[in-house]
Design an enzyme around this catalytic site. Structure first.
Site, PDB file in Angstrom:
ATOM      1  N   LYS A  28       0.837  -1.211   0.000  1.00 44.79           N
ATOM      2  CA  LYS A  28       0.000   0.000   0.000  1.00 44.79           C
ATOM      3  C   LYS A  28       0.869   1.257   0.000  1.00 44.79           C
ATOM      4  O   LYS A  28       0.637   2.176  -0.789  1.00 44.79           O
ATOM      5  CB  LYS A  28      -0.914  -0.029   1.227  1.00 44.79           C
ATOM      6  CG  LYS A  28      -1.884   1.130   1.330  1.00 44.79           C
ATOM      7  CD  LYS A  28      -3.109   0.743   2.120  1.00 44.79           C
ATOM      8  CE  LYS A  28      -2.852   0.663   3.612  1.00 44.79           C
ATOM      9  NZ  LYS A  28      -2.728   1.992   4.258  1.00 44.79           N
ATOM     10  N   SER A  29       1.862   1.303   0.858  1.00 38.01           N
ATOM     11  CA  SER A  29       2.710   2.500   0.949  1.00 38.01           C
ATOM     12  C   SER A  29       3.401   2.776  -0.385  1.00 38.01           C
ATOM     13  O   SER A  29       3.477   3.924  -0.841  1.00 38.01           O
ATOM     14  CB  SER A  29       3.772   2.314   2.029  1.00 38.01           C
ATOM     15  OG  SER A  29       3.172   2.234   3.290  1.00 38.01           O
TER      16      SER A  29
ATOM     17  N   ARG B  98       2.894   5.976  -3.286  1.00 37.24           N
ATOM     18  CA  ARG B  98       4.046   6.793  -3.704  1.00 37.24           C
ATOM     19  C   ARG B  98       4.294   6.662  -5.199  1.00 37.24           C
ATOM     20  O   ARG B  98       4.758   7.609  -5.842  1.00 37.24           O
ATOM     21  CB  ARG B  98       5.277   6.383  -2.887  1.00 37.24           C
ATOM     22  CG  ARG B  98       5.167   6.859  -1.420  1.00 37.24           C
ATOM     23  CD  ARG B  98       6.045   6.036  -0.522  1.00 37.24           C
ATOM     24  NE  ARG B  98       6.158   6.562   0.836  1.00 37.24           N
ATOM     25  CZ  ARG B  98       5.268   6.364   1.814  1.00 37.24           C
ATOM     26  NH1 ARG B  98       4.167   5.660   1.581  1.00 37.24           N
ATOM     27  NH2 ARG B  98       5.464   6.876   3.016  1.00 37.24           N
TER      28      ARG B  98
ATOM     29  N   SER C  44       7.120   8.972  12.386  1.00 40.98           N
ATOM     30  CA  SER C  44       6.049   8.800  11.405  1.00 40.98           C
ATOM     31  C   SER C  44       6.576   8.987   9.992  1.00 40.98           C
ATOM     32  O   SER C  44       7.067  10.062   9.633  1.00 40.98           O
ATOM     33  CB  SER C  44       4.931   9.819  11.663  1.00 40.98           C
ATOM     34  OG  SER C  44       4.135   9.971  10.503  1.00 40.98           O
TER      35      SER C  44
ATOM     36  N   ASP D 184       1.985  -1.307  11.710  1.00 38.15           N
ATOM     37  CA  ASP D 184       0.674  -1.715  11.182  1.00 38.15           C
ATOM     38  C   ASP D 184       0.328  -3.167  11.501  1.00 38.15           C
ATOM     39  O   ASP D 184      -0.778  -3.616  11.207  1.00 38.15           O
ATOM     40  CB  ASP D 184       0.643  -1.517   9.661  1.00 38.15           C
ATOM     41  CG  ASP D 184       0.633  -0.041   9.283  1.00 38.15           C
ATOM     42  OD1 ASP D 184       0.244   0.785  10.129  1.00 38.15           O
ATOM     43  OD2 ASP D 184       1.013   0.277   8.142  1.00 38.15           O
TER      44      ASP D 184
ATOM     45  N   ARG E 138      -6.440   1.274  17.985  1.00 39.34           N
ATOM     46  CA  ARG E 138      -6.158  -0.166  17.894  1.00 39.34           C
ATOM     47  C   ARG E 138      -5.836  -0.798  19.242  1.00 39.34           C
ATOM     48  O   ARG E 138      -5.915  -2.023  19.378  1.00 39.34           O
ATOM     49  CB  ARG E 138      -5.028  -0.432  16.882  1.00 39.34           C
ATOM     50  CG  ARG E 138      -5.511  -0.224  15.465  1.00 39.34           C
ATOM     51  CD  ARG E 138      -4.494  -0.573  14.407  1.00 39.34           C
ATOM     52  NE  ARG E 138      -5.111  -0.436  13.100  1.00 39.34           N
ATOM     53  CZ  ARG E 138      -4.451  -0.264  11.966  1.00 39.34           C
ATOM     54  NH1 ARG E 138      -3.124  -0.215  11.978  1.00 39.34           N
ATOM     55  NH2 ARG E 138      -5.104  -0.161  10.831  1.00 39.34           N
TER      56      ARG E 138
ATOM     57  N   ARG F 171      -7.473  -3.769   9.361  1.00 39.08           N
ATOM     58  CA  ARG F 171      -6.491  -4.709   9.906  1.00 39.08           C
ATOM     59  C   ARG F 171      -7.052  -5.454  11.125  1.00 39.08           C
ATOM     60  O   ARG F 171      -6.653  -6.580  11.415  1.00 39.08           O
ATOM     61  CB  ARG F 171      -5.203  -3.984  10.255  1.00 39.08           C
ATOM     62  CG  ARG F 171      -4.569  -3.325   9.032  1.00 39.08           C
ATOM     63  CD  ARG F 171      -3.110  -3.021   9.229  1.00 39.08           C
ATOM     64  NE  ARG F 171      -2.634  -2.048   8.246  1.00 39.08           N
ATOM     65  CZ  ARG F 171      -2.317  -2.339   6.985  1.00 39.08           C
ATOM     66  NH1 ARG F 171      -2.431  -3.575   6.548  1.00 39.08           N
ATOM     67  NH2 ARG F 171      -1.891  -1.395   6.161  1.00 39.08           N
TER      68      ARG F 171
END
Ligand code: S3P
Length: 442
Positions: A25-26, A30, A171, A320, A351, A392
């Protein structure tokens, strides 16, 4: 009242097979962003056709970039160059995707035109000052809702100035947002993180021919005014999606899986280290490098786990994967202690709270703390849990059923499509007794 898809998971089962989970996903986000800003054509394979990355894709189409329809993970982007984006006609709706919103905030702060970023109920609650505050130091003008949340109204036409920013939180989204703004800033923009986070932005910038500056004490930077050159990108399978099957295969006796072509960038492999520390049987095979990112096939066989104190330095490298790791901890002998993970409270859901609640509903002694959790390994019961719309969490609890004596029913599972389209079918095909049933009460 329940809405959305429900996962009904039959108890027991073994996880077997050799397969590839969808693209990272990341890296998919990008690829769209940098491919759009590059000169010339970018060709992507392995692209994640999940709702989050598709939200980024739609945003760039709305800014005039010609991007072909993805099919089987392939797409082409006709880059418009760093200064070729056009003003979008309407607010850009980024759905559930924090990565889209935070990275775009930086990128759009440097444009000539105004823009507005919106998101769903979950994204509209997530903290955005972590990017808007340093961007403001660079000269960006961004209005937020009260409390520093979306919608973000970004005023174009500002002259950005490079800064040196010591990030208070580890982050990758903040780091990436500032580096993207730095492409448009005068001089150099430097960031330093309190602990290493995923470095896909830095790697991909270099792949597009944009120099990334580094200093020995952890500072990373860019000089504004350069140029990106279109390229081919092979997106590896997402280790964050593979993690559910790693945990499933570990906890279900008699299991063995080979997860193919998984991205094993060292800033993402905390889950391998934590599961290995707990005693998991994980082997990396066929290691190679594709387009600046290391990949491998990951073989996992079932074994008995033991509880551990998770080393704080591993937390950002597995940020994650904690929903899946918590399920592994619930099946381990002894106690697992997580600290230094307060960031988990501001993900797609809280979470820590949502996982502790679900684990307790399934009979596990899980005690939430301010920045983590204490989980005593035990025996799952069956039961009903609520994912709170968090992809998730839904997938993690689907794996818990492998060790439950009764069915596990998981509510509010629509958002699984944000990161892992086809999860239910893939899980069912490889030994998880998962059935999707429609919306609940009218
Ligand atoms: C991401 C960074 C992480 C991660 C998210 C994706 C990225 O968020 O949780 O799923 O692609 O840069 P933070 O930067 O908030 O830790």
């Amino acid at each position: 009242m329940t809405t959305g898809k429900i996962f009904e998971v039959q108890p027991g089962g073994t996880v077997r097979g050799r397969f590839r989970v969808p693209g990272d996903k990341s890296i998919s986000h990008r690829a769209i962003m940098l491919g759009s800003l590059a000169e010339g054509m970018t060709r992507v394979s392995g692209f994640l056709e999940g709702a989050d990355a598709l939200a980024t894709l739609s945003a760039f189409r709305a800014m005039g970039v010609n991007i072909g329809d993805p099919g089987q993970g392939r797409l082409q982007i006709e880059g418009v160059g760093l200064h070729g984006l056009q003003a979008p006609a309407a607010p850009l709706d980024l759905g559930n995707s924090g990565t889209s919103m935070r990275l775009l905030a930086g990128l759009l702060a440097g444009q000539r035109f105004n823009s507005e970023l919106t998101g769903d109920a979950s994204l509209s609650k997530r903290p955005m000052e972590r990017v808007t505050a340093p961007l403001a130091e660079m000269g960006a003008v961004i209005d937020t809702a009260e409390g520093g949340t979306a919608p973000l109204r970004i005023r174009g036409g500002q002259t950005l100035q490079g800064i040196r920013y010591d990030m208070p939180v580890a982050s990758a989204q903040v780091k990436s947002s500032l580096l993207l703004a730095g492409l448009y800033a005068k001089g150099e923009t430097w960031v330093r993180e309190p602990a290493p986070t995923r470095d896909h932005t830095e790697r991909m910038l270099e792949g597009f021919g944009y120099p990334v500056l580094r200093e020995p004490d952890g500072w990373v930077g860019v000089r504004g005014g350069g140029e990106l050159r279109g390229m081919s990108i092979d997106v590896p399978a997402d280790i964050s999606s593979a993690a559910f099957f790693m945990v499933g295969a570990t906890i279900a006796p008699g299991s063995e899986v080979i997860l193919e072509h998984v991205g094993i960038n060292p800033t993402r492999t905390g889950v391998l280290d934590i599961l290995s520390l707990m005693g998991a049987d994980i082997e990396l095979r066929n290691r190679k490098e594709v387009g600046g990112e290391p990949v491998a096939d990951v073989r996992v066989r079932s074994t008995t786990l033991h509880g551990v104190e998770i080393p704080p330095r591993m937390v950002p490298l597995a940020i994650d994967e904690f929903p899946a790791i918590f399920v592994a901890a619930a099946c381990a002998h002894g106690t697992t202690v997580l600290t230094d993970a307060a960031e988990l409270r501001v993900k797609e859901s809280d979470r820590i709270a949502v996982m502790a609640d679900g684990l307790q509903r399934l009979g596990i002694d899980a005690r939430p703390t301010a920045d983590g959790m204490v989980i005593k390994g035990g025996q799952f019961t069956g039961g009903e849990v609520d994912s709170h719309g968090d992809h998730r969490i839904a997938m993690a609890f689907a794996m818990a059923a492998l060790r439950a004596p009764e069915p596990v029913v998981i509510h509010d599972c629509d958002n699984v499509d944000t990161s892992f389209p086809g999860f239910a079918e893939l899980a069912a095909a490889h030994g998880v007794g998962l059935r999707v049933v429609g919306a609940g009460d009218p």
